[in-house]
Scaffold this motif. Structure first.
Motif, PDB file in Angstrom:
ATOM      1  N   HIS A 311       0.852  -1.389  -0.051  1.00  0.00           N
ATOM      2  CA  HIS A 311       0.072  -0.045   0.096  1.00  0.00           C
ATOM      3  C   HIS A 311       0.906   1.271   0.144  1.00  0.00           C
ATOM      4  O   HIS A 311       2.070   1.212   0.703  1.00  0.00           O
ATOM      5  N   SER A 312       0.290   2.232  -0.721  1.00  0.00           N
ATOM      6  CA  SER A 312       1.216   3.553  -0.683  1.00  0.00           C
ATOM      7  C   SER A 312       0.288   4.459  -0.113  1.00  0.00           C
ATOM      8  O   SER A 312      -1.062   4.359   0.036  1.00  0.00           O
ATOM      9  N   PRO A 313       0.865   5.667   0.492  1.00  0.00           N
ATOM     10  CA  PRO A 313      -0.066   6.771   0.906  1.00  0.00           C
ATOM     11  C   PRO A 313      -0.945   7.086  -0.036  1.00  0.00           C
ATOM     12  O   PRO A 313      -0.724   7.221  -1.283  1.00  0.00           O
ATOM     13  N   PRO A 314      -2.181   7.656   0.407  1.00  0.00           N
ATOM     14  CA  PRO A 314      -2.803   7.727   1.671  1.00  0.00           C
ATOM     15  C   PRO A 314      -2.963   6.311   2.367  1.00  0.00           C
ATOM     16  O   PRO A 314      -3.668   5.771   1.711  1.00  0.00           O
ATOM     17  N   MET A 315      -2.682   6.208   3.708  1.00  0.00           N
ATOM     18  CA  MET A 315      -2.766   4.895   4.486  1.00  0.00           C
ATOM     19  C   MET A 315      -4.122   4.844   4.794  1.00  0.00           C
ATOM     20  O   MET A 315      -5.058   5.835   5.236  1.00  0.00           O
ATOM     21  N   PRO A 316      -5.004   3.499   4.560  1.00  0.00           N
ATOM     22  CA  PRO A 316      -6.397   3.500   5.267  1.00  0.00           C
ATOM     23  C   PRO A 316      -6.414   3.880   6.672  1.00  0.00           C
ATOM     24  O   PRO A 316      -7.583   4.345   7.274  1.00  0.00           O
ATOM     25  N   GLU A 322      -7.058  14.054  10.168  1.00  0.00           N
ATOM     26  CA  GLU A 322      -5.636  14.203  10.271  1.00  0.00           C
ATOM     27  C   GLU A 322      -4.719  14.200   9.213  1.00  0.00           C
ATOM     28  O   GLU A 322      -3.699  13.822   9.415  1.00  0.00           O
ATOM     29  N   MET A 323      -5.326  13.957   8.065  1.00  0.00           N
ATOM     30  CA  MET A 323      -4.872  13.690   6.856  1.00  0.00           C
ATOM     31  C   MET A 323      -3.402  14.634   6.488  1.00  0.00           C
ATOM     32  O   MET A 323      -2.670  14.081   6.467  1.00  0.00           O
ATOM     33  N   ALA A 324      -3.754  16.046   6.846  1.00  0.00           N
ATOM     34  CA  ALA A 324      -2.561  16.647   6.611  1.00  0.00           C
ATOM     35  C   ALA A 324      -1.550  16.574   7.461  1.00  0.00           C
ATOM     36  O   ALA A 324      -0.119  16.536   7.028  1.00  0.00           O
ATOM     37  N   CYS A 326      -0.668  13.606   9.163  1.00  0.00           N
ATOM     38  CA  CYS A 326      -0.125  12.339   8.658  1.00  0.00           C
ATOM     39  C   CYS A 326       0.794  12.570   7.632  1.00  0.00           C
ATOM     40  O   CYS A 326       1.742  11.940   7.440  1.00  0.00           O
ATOM     41  N   GLU A 327       0.265  13.298   6.506  1.00  0.00           N
ATOM     42  CA  GLU A 327       0.870  13.452   5.450  1.00  0.00           C
ATOM     43  C   GLU A 327       2.336  14.088   5.739  1.00  0.00           C
ATOM     44  O   GLU A 327       3.535  13.723   5.171  1.00  0.00           O
ATOM     45  N   ALA A 328       2.436  15.264   6.559  1.00  0.00           N
ATOM     46  CA  ALA A 328       3.393  15.864   7.027  1.00  0.00           C
ATOM     47  C   ALA A 328       4.397  15.198   7.417  1.00  0.00           C
ATOM     48  O   ALA A 328       5.698  15.318   7.228  1.00  0.00           O
ATOM     49  N   VAL A 329       4.174  14.200   8.566  1.00  0.00           N
ATOM     50  CA  VAL A 329       4.953  13.319   9.367  1.00  0.00           C
ATOM     51  C   VAL A 329       5.560  12.423   8.129  1.00  0.00           C
ATOM     52  O   VAL A 329       6.768  12.209   8.357  1.00  0.00           O
ATOM     53  N   PHE A 330       4.643  11.771   7.157  1.00  0.00           N
ATOM     54  CA  PHE A 330       5.165  10.757   6.477  1.00  0.00           C
ATOM     55  C   PHE A 330       6.225  11.654   5.434  1.00  0.00           C
ATOM     56  O   PHE A 330       7.275  10.929   5.305  1.00  0.00           O
ATOM     57  N   ASP A 331       6.145  12.702   5.032  1.00  0.00           N
ATOM     58  CA  ASP A 331       6.980  13.484   4.147  1.00  0.00           C
ATOM     59  C   ASP A 331       8.113  13.667   4.797  1.00  0.00           C
ATOM     60  O   ASP A 331       9.344  13.583   4.204  1.00  0.00           O
ATOM     61  N   ALA A 332       8.132  13.845   6.134  1.00  0.00           N
ATOM     62  CA  ALA A 332       9.410  14.347   6.957  1.00  0.00           C
ATOM     63  C   ALA A 332      10.077  12.975   7.175  1.00  0.00           C
ATOM     64  O   ALA A 332      11.479  13.085   6.889  1.00  0.00           O
ATOM     65  N   ILE A 333       9.737  11.944   7.284  1.00  0.00           N
ATOM     66  CA  ILE A 333      10.233  10.693   7.184  1.00  0.00           C
ATOM     67  C   ILE A 333      10.936  10.355   6.042  1.00  0.00           C
ATOM     68  O   ILE A 333      12.078  10.032   5.906  1.00  0.00           O
ATOM     69  N   LEU A 334      10.172  10.337   5.037  1.00  0.00           N
ATOM     70  CA  LEU A 334      10.664   9.906   3.625  1.00  0.00           C
ATOM     71  C   LEU A 334      11.966  11.120   3.279  1.00  0.00           C
ATOM     72  O   LEU A 334      13.099  10.606   2.610  1.00  0.00           O
ATOM     73  N   ALA A 335      11.804  12.317   3.777  1.00  0.00           N
ATOM     74  CA  ALA A 335      12.804  13.235   3.448  1.00  0.00           C
ATOM     75  C   ALA A 335      14.242  12.971   4.432  1.00  0.00           C
ATOM     76  O   ALA A 335      15.113  13.715   4.421  1.00  0.00           O
ATOM     77  N   GLY A 336      14.016  12.176   5.369  1.00  0.00           N
ATOM     78  CA  GLY A 336      15.006  11.867   6.338  1.00  0.00           C
ATOM     79  C   GLY A 336      15.133  12.984   7.555  1.00  0.00           C
ATOM     80  O   GLY A 336      16.040  12.964   8.092  1.00  0.00           O
ATOM     81  N   ARG A 337      14.149  13.570   7.776  1.00  0.00           N
ATOM     82  CA  ARG A 337      14.122  14.422   8.736  1.00  0.00           C
ATOM     83  C   ARG A 337      13.532  13.826   9.904  1.00  0.00           C
ATOM     84  O   ARG A 337      12.304  13.989  10.473  1.00  0.00           O
ATOM     85  N   LEU A 338      14.343  13.055  10.812  1.00  0.00           N
ATOM     86  CA  LEU A 338      13.899  12.153  11.618  1.00  0.00           C
ATOM     87  C   LEU A 338      13.857  12.819  12.900  1.00  0.00           C
ATOM     88  O   LEU A 338      15.105  13.464  13.275  1.00  0.00           O
ATOM     89  N   ASP A 339      12.797  12.970  13.760  1.00  0.00           N
ATOM     90  CA  ASP A 339      12.974  13.574  15.085  1.00  0.00           C
ATOM     91  C   ASP A 339      13.241  12.541  16.070  1.00  0.00           C
ATOM     92  O   ASP A 339      12.561  11.472  16.330  1.00  0.00           O
ATOM     93  N   ARG A 346      -2.277  10.839  15.166  1.00  0.00           N
ATOM     94  CA  ARG A 346      -3.236  10.106  15.539  1.00  0.00           C
ATOM     95  C   ARG A 346      -3.830   9.339  14.331  1.00  0.00           C
ATOM     96  O   ARG A 346      -3.790   9.851  13.372  1.00  0.00           O
ATOM     97  N   PHE A 347      -4.176   8.149  14.767  1.00  0.00           N
ATOM     98  CA  PHE A 347      -4.381   7.120  13.596  1.00  0.00           C
ATOM     99  C   PHE A 347      -5.809   6.640  13.811  1.00  0.00           C
ATOM    100  O   PHE A 347      -6.317   7.022  14.943  1.00  0.00           O
TER     101      PHE A 347
END
Ligand code: ADP
Length: 743
Positions: A311-316, A322-324, A326-339, A346-347
């Protein structure tokens, strides 16, 4: 049968087969070797027979040729063309014929066709002669009578040549052929090579010429066929190699099996570990496509792993609202900006329920060390959040209660004295600012003793009194701490002090009154020594007036005077001390001495009332540690009351019994009289202030006595005296207390 055991049996099969093949081959080789030997023997027999026939045939030909030659000879016509032609033909066709000659009856050689050496006279009978050896070569002679019987044709055969001629190549190649004479000696031989020591040997007798010749054939050593010779070894080697390879194969299989089972166990453990994790795990590639999810993750979101993998984003499980985020966090991870502290998002579960998770992301590195995507671990923090909020609320309630207390509460580290917690009251009382940070509060630390005590403590800087309760306890982190609750008792303390002062004043007043009451008896008491001094003084004057004054008498009188003056001084000092207003002062004192002092003060009263005083003192009473004057006042009051109570008692009954005894760790003093006694109703009232039955009484005496005794940690009570009257009893502990706590 278990798979492993089956494998083991299977591994044995190639070995067994190899052994069987080796056995079969060995058997075959053995059999074929035997057969070949038999065949060789048969062949030899056959070849020897053929050779015998060939030689016999040639000998027969030569013999016949000689007979023919002899038949053609008539007389001595040796030059006839027929004879010449036959001779030539014989010599040409039979090289073994080395001698051909004609001799007469007397043995003279008339003609010879070959070398003269072989034309030797022959004296024997016609037919075959004996074999003889000339120059190492065997020879045989054959003689035939000519038709006129006057001459003899003699033929000499070279046996070696015969052999050379008659043994063909194919026989010579296989065997060594030897011709033997009748006495068994070798005559000629045809050979080429080395003999086979284990080879087959054949013998055959020659029928023609009939002179006892025989042939012997011996097999040559056949050049070993390298292939045939090496075959058993090759087979053996191959079988060995096969066994070795089977063994090695088995070993490899075993090692592999072990490795496989280890791998299986490890894989099972890994799977079990993965499944037992409560942390949700999710791996994805560089494009955010899900590569893997573990069981905890599936349970968390309520989807099966097959539904999520690929499955690819957006995830079920991203909630629409919370879509925005979730996407922001997802993009941050893919870009390697790991906190490093993770992301909180919230899921949504499949059933629509929302839940909070904390996502920690890291790089996903494969076995070759290549970065192939991102790994995320998720913790459901809904419950933690709820707990934290509940904890916060509980903490707030706790702080509110703590700060609402009047008492100052503090918790300090038992080792370092560091202040770990304090309430507002504490901070205010000791002037601690809100921003203080880590600090130490020493005043209480100094007061700690084990076991913990509740003690009063005076803050001399702020002039406040505190009742401090110290308890050793265990803090939330398990370390030892002191819990201290300090209650401000300054007001109480002031009131008690005031009461004490009032009491003291009252006591002094009571003493003054007592003294006032006793003024006449005291005056009488003082009068006695003073009168005595006056009379001693006039006595002295009288002695001095005499002509020769008796100085010894004078000295005695002056001594008595000094004694009386001392007594008077003693009485006055006693009164002064008794009346003086003073603070309690404890020191070592002896109850007998105190009683003497009091009876000294009351001596006149006793005498006036005609009371018989008896004192019973137990042996070896230890000293007391008390305020002597106070105890004197108690004794004074009780004895005076007892004397007064016996005013209406008949003269002979007026007895005052005082006993000093030991009761456990205390001194027990009993003062018993034979007075009117006390009614049960009075017993209740006696010790209350201002209770009196006397016209001039103040009703403070017993009250003061009880407070003095209680101040000394003792007890004072009254009871009926068996046989009439009543008795007052008090106890004072012997223990020597320090007065350190006294303010
Ligand atoms: P006061 O002597 O001034 O009356 P106290 O406090 O000494 O005051 O005594 C209170 C009362 O207790 C006395 O008035 C008396 O009635 C009673 N009392 C004290 N001692 C005795 C005694 N030994 N026998 C009987 N009554 C006593």
């Amino acid at each position: 049968m278990t798979p492993t055991r089956a494998h083991r049996w299977l591994a044995l099969v190639p070995g067994l087969l190899a052994a069987l093949v080796t056995l079969a081959l060995a058997g075959y080789l053995l059999l074929s070797h035997g057969e070949a030997a038999e065949q060789r023997a048969a062949l030899l027999e056959q070849d020897l027979l053929w050779q015998k026939q060939a030689i016999e045939q040639q000998v027969a030909i030569d013999r016949d040729a000689v007979h023919g030659l002899a038949a053609t000879l008539s007389g001595a016509d040796y030059n006839s063309p027929i004879f010449q032609a036959r001779v030539l033909s014989l010599l040409q066709t039979s090289p073994e014929v080395v001698g051909l000659s004609v001799q007469d009856r007397f043995g003279h050689v008339e003609w010879h066709a070959t070398q003269a050496a072989w034309a030797l006279p022959y004296r024997g009978e016609p037919g075959w002669g004996d074999v003889w050896v000339s120059h190492g070569q065997p020879r045989l002679r054959y003689a035939v009578l000519t038709p006129d019987r006057r001459r003899m044709l003699v033929m000499v055969l070279a046996l070696d040549r015969l052999l050379q001629q008659q043994v063909p190549w194919w026989i010579a190649q296989r065997y060594q052929i030897t011709l033997y004479g009748n006495e068994g000696r070798p005559l000629a031989s045809k050979f080429q090579r080395q003999l086979d020591p284990a080879g087959v040997i054949g013998n055959i007798d020659l029928g023609n010429p009939p002179v006892g010749l025989s042939l012997k054939a011996e097999v040559y050593q056949t050049p070993a066929n390298p292939v045939t010779g090496a075959l058993p070894w090759i087979v053996f080697g191959l079988a060995l190699a096969m066994l070795a390879s089977t063994w090695a194969l088995g070993r490899v299989m075993r090692v592999r099996e072990e490795a496989e089972s280890r791998l299986r166990a490890e894989t099972a453990l890994r799977k079990a570990m993965e499944d037992s994790l409560v942390t949700g795990l999710r791996a994805m590639d560089h494009h955010g496509r899900v590569l893997y999810v573990n069981r905890a993750f599936c349970e968390m979101v309520g989807y099966r792993s097959e539904e999520l993998i690929g499955h690819s984003p957006p995830m079920p499980y991203w909630p629409p609202e919370e879509m925005a985020r979730c996407e922001a966090v997802f993009d941050a991870i893919l870009a390697g900006r790991l906190d490093p502290n993770g992301f909180t998002v919230r899921f949504m579960r499949r059933n629509g329920e929302r839940f909070d998770v904390r996502v920690y992301a890291s790089r996903l590195i494969d076995g070759e060390g290549e970065h192939i995507g991102w790994m995320g671990s998720m913790y459901d923090i809904t419950e933690i959040r709820r707990e934290r909020e509940a904890l916060q609320a509980s903490h707030e309630r706790f702080v509110t209660v703590m700060n609402g207390l009047d008492a100052a509460v503090a918790v300090t580290d038992a080792q370092t004295g560091e202040l770990l917690m304090s309430n507002q009251q504490f901070d205010r009382a000791f002037g601690l600012p809100d921003w203080r940070g880590r600090c130490c509060v020493l005043p209480f630390v100094l007061r700690r003793v084990d076991p913990p005590v509740d003690a009063e403590w005076y803050d001399s800087y702020r002039r406040h009194w505190y009742q401090v309760k110290s308890r050793q306890s265990v803090w939330v982190d398990g370390s030892a701490v002191w819990l201290e609750i300090a209650t401000d008792i300054t007001a109480l303390k002031t009131a008690t002090e005031r009461e004490r002062q009032q009491n003291e004043t009252l006591q002094q007043t009571a003493r003054l009154i007592s003294m006032g009451e006793m003024a006449s008896s005291l005056a009488h008491e003082l009068n006695q020594p003073l009168g005595a001094i006056a009379s001693y003084a006039s006595g002295c004057r009288n002695i001095l007036a005499a002509n020769s004054p008796n100085l010894a008498q004078l000295d005695q009188a002056i001594d008595k005077m000094a004694e009386q003056a001392k007594r008077a001084g003693h009485i006055i000092r006693g009164i002064r001390e008794f009346v003086q207003r003073r603070a309690p002062h404890r020191k070592r004192c002896d109850i007998g001495t105190l009683l003497d002092t009091v009876l000294g003060l009351l001596g006149h009263e006793v005498a006036r009332r005609g009371v018989a005083v008896s004192i019973a003192q137990a042996e070896g009473l230890p000293p007391l540690y008390a305020d002597a004057v106070m105890l004197e006042q108690v004794l004074f009051n009780l004895i005076k009351n007892a004397l007064e109570a016996m005013d209406n008692t008949s003269a002979e009954q007026r007895r005052l019994a005082i006993s000093l005894a030991r009761q456990e760790g205390s001194l027990k003093v009993t003062i018993a009289d034979r007075g009117a006694g006390i009614t049960p109703e009075q017993l209740e009232q006696l010790f209350k202030p201002f209770f009196t039955t006397k016209d001039t009484g103040m009703g403070m005496g017993l009250n003061i006595c009880r407070s003095i005794i209680e101040h000394h940690h003792g007890r004072l009570w009254a009871e009926a005296n068996p046989g009439g009257g009543c008795r007052f009893i008090f106890t004072v502990p012997f223990s020597e207390e320090t007065d350190a706590h006294e303010p």
